[in-house]
Every structure is written in C-alpha cells, then in structure tokens.
Design a protein around this motif. Structure first.
Motif, mmCIF file in Angstrom:
data_model
loop_
_atom_site.group_PDB
_atom_site.id
_atom_site.type_symbol
_atom_site.label_atom_id
_atom_site.label_comp_id
_atom_site.label_asym_id
_atom_site.label_seq_id
_atom_site.Cartn_x
_atom_site.Cartn_y
_atom_site.Cartn_z
ATOM 1 N N MET A 1 -27.837 67.861 -121.196
ATOM 2 C CA MET A 1 -29.145 68.264 -120.673
ATOM 3 C C MET A 1 -28.953 69.052 -119.374
ATOM 4 O O MET A 1 -28.188 68.650 -118.517
ATOM 5 N N LYS A 2 -29.651 70.175 -119.262
ATOM 6 C CA LYS A 2 -29.502 71.040 -118.095
ATOM 7 C C LYS A 2 -30.303 70.508 -116.918
ATOM 8 O O LYS A 2 -31.472 70.177 -117.034
ATOM 9 N N ASP A 3 -29.632 70.417 -115.760
ATOM 10 C CA ASP A 3 -30.270 69.878 -114.558
ATOM 11 C C ASP A 3 -30.781 70.996 -113.659
ATOM 12 O O ASP A 3 -30.175 72.070 -113.566
ATOM 13 N N ARG A 4 -31.881 70.716 -112.990
ATOM 14 C CA ARG A 4 -32.375 71.570 -111.906
ATOM 15 C C ARG A 4 -32.586 70.690 -110.690
ATOM 16 O O ARG A 4 -33.223 69.628 -110.785
ATOM 17 N N VAL A 5 -32.047 71.107 -109.554
ATOM 18 C CA VAL A 5 -32.161 70.354 -108.314
ATOM 19 C C VAL A 5 -33.155 71.049 -107.398
ATOM 20 O O VAL A 5 -33.016 72.239 -107.107
ATOM 21 N N GLU A 6 -34.183 70.314 -106.970
ATOM 22 C CA GLU A 6 -35.180 70.838 -106.032
ATOM 23 C C GLU A 6 -35.248 69.909 -104.827
ATOM 24 O O GLU A 6 -35.276 68.683 -104.976
ATOM 25 N N ILE A 7 -35.300 70.521 -103.642
ATOM 26 C CA ILE A 7 -35.354 69.751 -102.401
ATOM 27 C C ILE A 7 -36.612 70.129 -101.634
ATOM 28 O O ILE A 7 -36.852 71.310 -101.366
ATOM 29 N N ILE A 8 -37.407 69.129 -101.283
ATOM 30 C CA ILE A 8 -38.611 69.361 -100.478
ATOM 31 C C ILE A 8 -38.212 69.399 -99.013
ATOM 32 O O ILE A 8 -37.577 68.477 -98.500
ATOM 33 N N ASN A 9 -38.599 70.467 -98.339
ATOM 34 C CA ASN A 9 -38.236 70.648 -96.935
ATOM 35 C C ASN A 9 -39.400 71.281 -96.180
ATOM 36 O O ASN A 9 -39.904 72.330 -96.578
ATOM 37 N N LEU A 10 -39.846 70.630 -95.123
ATOM 38 C CA LEU A 10 -40.882 71.226 -94.287
ATOM 39 C C LEU A 10 -40.340 72.499 -93.649
ATOM 40 O O LEU A 10 -39.223 72.511 -93.125
ATOM 41 N N ALA A 11 -41.135 73.535 -93.669
ATOM 42 C CA ALA A 11 -40.698 74.818 -93.139
ATOM 43 C C ALA A 11 -40.304 74.734 -91.662
ATOM 44 O O ALA A 11 -39.458 75.509 -91.198
ATOM 45 N N ASN A 12 -40.901 73.780 -90.933
ATOM 46 C CA ASN A 12 -40.589 73.660 -89.503
ATOM 47 C C ASN A 12 -39.494 72.644 -89.228
ATOM 48 O O ASN A 12 -39.321 72.211 -88.095
ATOM 49 N N ARG A 13 -38.721 72.263 -90.275
ATOM 50 C CA ARG A 13 -37.603 71.330 -90.074
ATOM 51 C C ARG A 13 -36.291 71.935 -90.586
ATOM 52 O O ARG A 13 -35.684 71.443 -91.527
ATOM 53 N N PRO A 14 -35.844 73.029 -89.939
ATOM 54 C CA PRO A 14 -34.561 73.613 -90.347
ATOM 55 C C PRO A 14 -33.391 72.664 -90.101
ATOM 56 O O PRO A 14 -32.338 72.790 -90.737
ATOM 57 N N ASP A 15 -33.559 71.711 -89.180
ATOM 58 C CA ASP A 15 -32.503 70.739 -88.930
ATOM 59 C C ASP A 15 -32.246 69.888 -90.167
ATOM 60 O O ASP A 15 -31.102 69.623 -90.539
ATOM 61 N N ARG A 16 -33.318 69.469 -90.826
ATOM 62 C CA ARG A 16 -33.167 68.675 -92.042
ATOM 63 C C ARG A 16 -32.579 69.512 -93.179
ATOM 64 O O ARG A 16 -31.759 69.022 -93.958
ATOM 65 N N ARG A 17 -32.995 70.751 -93.271
ATOM 66 C CA ARG A 17 -32.444 71.615 -94.321
ATOM 67 C C ARG A 17 -30.943 71.779 -94.140
ATOM 68 O O ARG A 17 -30.179 71.688 -95.112
ATOM 69 N N ALA A 18 -30.521 72.031 -92.917
ATOM 70 C CA ALA A 18 -29.094 72.227 -92.653
ATOM 71 C C ALA A 18 -28.289 70.978 -93.003
ATOM 72 O O ALA A 18 -27.208 71.074 -93.604
ATOM 73 N N ALA A 19 -28.810 69.809 -92.655
ATOM 74 C CA ALA A 19 -28.107 68.565 -92.968
ATOM 75 C C ALA A 19 -28.033 68.340 -94.473
ATOM 76 O O ALA A 19 -27.008 67.890 -95.002
ATOM 77 N N THR A 20 -29.114 68.661 -95.187
ATOM 78 C CA THR A 20 -29.123 68.490 -96.633
ATOM 79 C C THR A 20 -28.194 69.484 -97.309
ATOM 80 O O THR A 20 -27.490 69.142 -98.269
ATOM 81 N N GLU A 21 -28.155 70.722 -96.830
ATOM 82 C CA GLU A 21 -27.234 71.712 -97.391
ATOM 83 C C GLU A 21 -25.790 71.240 -97.235
ATOM 84 O O GLU A 21 -24.964 71.435 -98.143
ATOM 85 N N GLN A 22 -25.489 70.620 -96.111
ATOM 86 C CA GLN A 22 -24.138 70.090 -95.892
ATOM 87 C C GLN A 22 -23.829 68.979 -96.897
ATOM 88 O O GLN A 22 -22.725 68.919 -97.461
ATOM 89 N N GLU A 23 -24.807 68.104 -97.135
ATOM 90 C CA GLU A 23 -24.623 67.035 -98.114
ATOM 91 C C GLU A 23 -24.418 67.598 -99.518
ATOM 92 O O GLU A 23 -23.568 67.117 -100.275
ATOM 93 N N LEU A 24 -25.198 68.605 -99.883
ATOM 94 C CA LEU A 24 -25.061 69.207 -101.213
ATOM 95 C C LEU A 24 -23.691 69.854 -101.393
ATOM 96 O O LEU A 24 -23.077 69.731 -102.464
ATOM 97 N N ARG A 69 -34.231 68.619 -117.106
ATOM 98 C CA ARG A 69 -34.063 67.426 -116.267
ATOM 99 C C ARG A 69 -34.178 67.855 -114.801
ATOM 100 O O ARG A 69 -33.399 68.685 -114.328
ATOM 101 N N LEU A 70 -35.151 67.302 -114.126
ATOM 102 C CA LEU A 70 -35.417 67.667 -112.729
ATOM 103 C C LEU A 70 -34.901 66.577 -111.804
ATOM 104 O O LEU A 70 -35.250 65.405 -111.944
ATOM 105 N N ILE A 71 -34.077 66.988 -110.852
ATOM 106 C CA ILE A 71 -33.618 66.096 -109.788
ATOM 107 C C ILE A 71 -34.378 66.479 -108.533
ATOM 108 O O ILE A 71 -34.158 67.552 -107.964
ATOM 109 N N LEU A 72 -35.311 65.628 -108.122
ATOM 110 C CA LEU A 72 -36.173 65.926 -106.989
ATOM 111 C C LEU A 72 -35.684 65.135 -105.781
ATOM 112 O O LEU A 72 -35.626 63.906 -105.806
ATOM 113 N N LEU A 73 -35.341 65.865 -104.726
ATOM 114 C CA LEU A 73 -34.817 65.264 -103.499
ATOM 115 C C LEU A 73 -35.737 65.573 -102.332
ATOM 116 O O LEU A 73 -36.400 66.614 -102.308
ATOM 117 N N GLU A 74 -35.760 64.678 -101.366
ATOM 118 C CA GLU A 74 -36.392 64.964 -100.086
ATOM 119 C C GLU A 74 -35.305 65.300 -99.075
ATOM 120 O O GLU A 74 -34.140 64.910 -99.241
#
Length: 225
Positions: A1-24, A69-74
């Motif tokens: 089954m083909k997976d798609r990964v989506e991450i919810i990120n507030l536009a004003n929280r680039p700090d969280r995006r950067a940390a999540t990109e590192q984890e990915l 198959r959707l993998i939804l992350l915060e």
C-alpha cells in the motif's frame, strides 16, 4: 500500500517545522507540510488552538480522499530511536489485516510489542501520529464535518479537541477497526504549546531561547532512552 506523509505545521512556527524535518531525515521519510493558519477566534470550540487543530486535521484529510494510506503527523512529533525496525513490522502487519485507523503515537500502556486492537468504546488521547486507511477517509471526513457543524455540547458530539473527535467517530461508527502499535513509535516533543495556555516563561520574550534549548536537550535525551 502506498503511503503519503502529511505534517500539520502552523505557518508562524518555523522552529517546529525545522525540528520535524530533522526527525524525518533521521528515519528516512519525506513528507508534505500543511501550513495552518491560527484562527482569529475560538468559534464554537473551547480555545483558538483547539479549533485550529481540528480544522487542520479536517483539511488534510479532505485533500487526501484518494490516498491509499495517509500518515498524519503534527509538528511536535519525535520518533523513537529504533523506529525503522518497528515501522517495517507495523507496515507489514497492516498489509495483512483489515483495519481503518492505527495510532502510531499514543499514551496507552503496552504489555507487548506489535499491533493491539482497540475497542470502539475505548478513547485514545493525542493525535500527533495517526495512520488512516484510504478506504475510510471519506467516512471520517463526513463525521468530522458533522461534529464541526453542531453546537458545543451536542449529545451527538459537538466541536471538541480533534483526538476526542476521532474517539467519538470510532464509537459511532463501529465498523471502523482501530489498532495501536506498541511501543509507541512517536511521542510529542516538548515545545511551546499552540493549543493551551502558555507558561509564564513562554510568554517572556528574552527567556524563550533558553527554554527552547532546554526542551531540545530534553527531547534528545528522551529519544536515546
């Protein structure tokens, strides 16, 4: 089954995006970021953050109606250190069974490793790492939309935190087969909240870099354990 990964990120929280990109990068995943905007008022929800989180989950699900198959992350998710081994096991198991929703991240007590069936009446707190079978996304989107449209306190389920909404939907749609994976593969990184009320040190501008650094160290230590 083909997976798609989506991450919810507030536009004003680039700090969280950067940390999540590192984890990915660490686990070898790539994903698409849904840039969420903070609502101007809580509407029928108990807080602005609860409304924003609910609306973001709904929007991501709506744009993935044809996903297998959707993998939804915060954007506050961290992955355990032996994630790859456990994920391979989880993905293989899901390919062999009937399922609708699987919690990759949760706060349940685990007594053994692997998939654990969750009864429809058992609520699951947190929604920072949820896997959806594409066959069920239409059902979940329709149910979320109905919850969103009702008044707060409606006996059928009115506007609420999104993890509570998923539990309500599971209880009302018992055909949705739900599992959780043990051990939890993703836990919530310590960071300044966008849903609840911030602590005094998060509201003090000059202390934020110090607090953020302390949280970074705390998360790194948690991942090693």
């Amino acid at each position: 089954m083909k997976d798609r990964v989506e991450i919810i990120n507030l536009a004003n929280r680039p700090d969280r995006r950067a940390a999540t990109e590192q984890e990915l990068r660490r686990i070898g995943w790539t994903g698409s970021f849904y840039l969420a905007e903070k609502p101007t008022d809580p509407g029928k929800f108990e807080s602005v953050g609860a409304r924003g989180c609910f609306e973001s989950h709904l929007a991501v699900l709506q744009r993935n109606l044809t996903t297998e198959r959707l993998i939804l992350l915060e954007d506050d998710v961290n992955f355990i250190k032996d994630f790859r081994t456990h994920w391979s096991n989880l993905a293989n198991q899901l390919d062999q069974i009937e399922w609708s929703i699987c919690y990759g991240g949760h706060k349940m007590q685990c007594t053994s490793n692997g998939l654990v069936h969750i009864d429809a009446d058992v609520p699951v707190t947190t929604a920072h790492f949820v896997i959806f079978n594409g066959k069920t996304i239409h059902t979940i989107v329709d149910a979320l939309a109905r919850i969103y449209s009702r008044e707060a306190g409606d006996p059928n389920g009115g506007p609420m935190h999104v993890d509570g909404a998923y539990s309500t939907i599971r209880a009302q749609n018992r055909e949705l087969i739900t599992y959780a994976y043990c051990p939890t593969l993703g836990y919530q990184r310590s960071s300044r909240t966008d849903i609840g009320k911030n602590q005094w040190f998060d509201r003090t501008e000059f202390l934020r870099p110090i607090v953020d650094f302390a949280r970074h160290i705390k998360s790194a230590l948690a991942r090693r354990n």
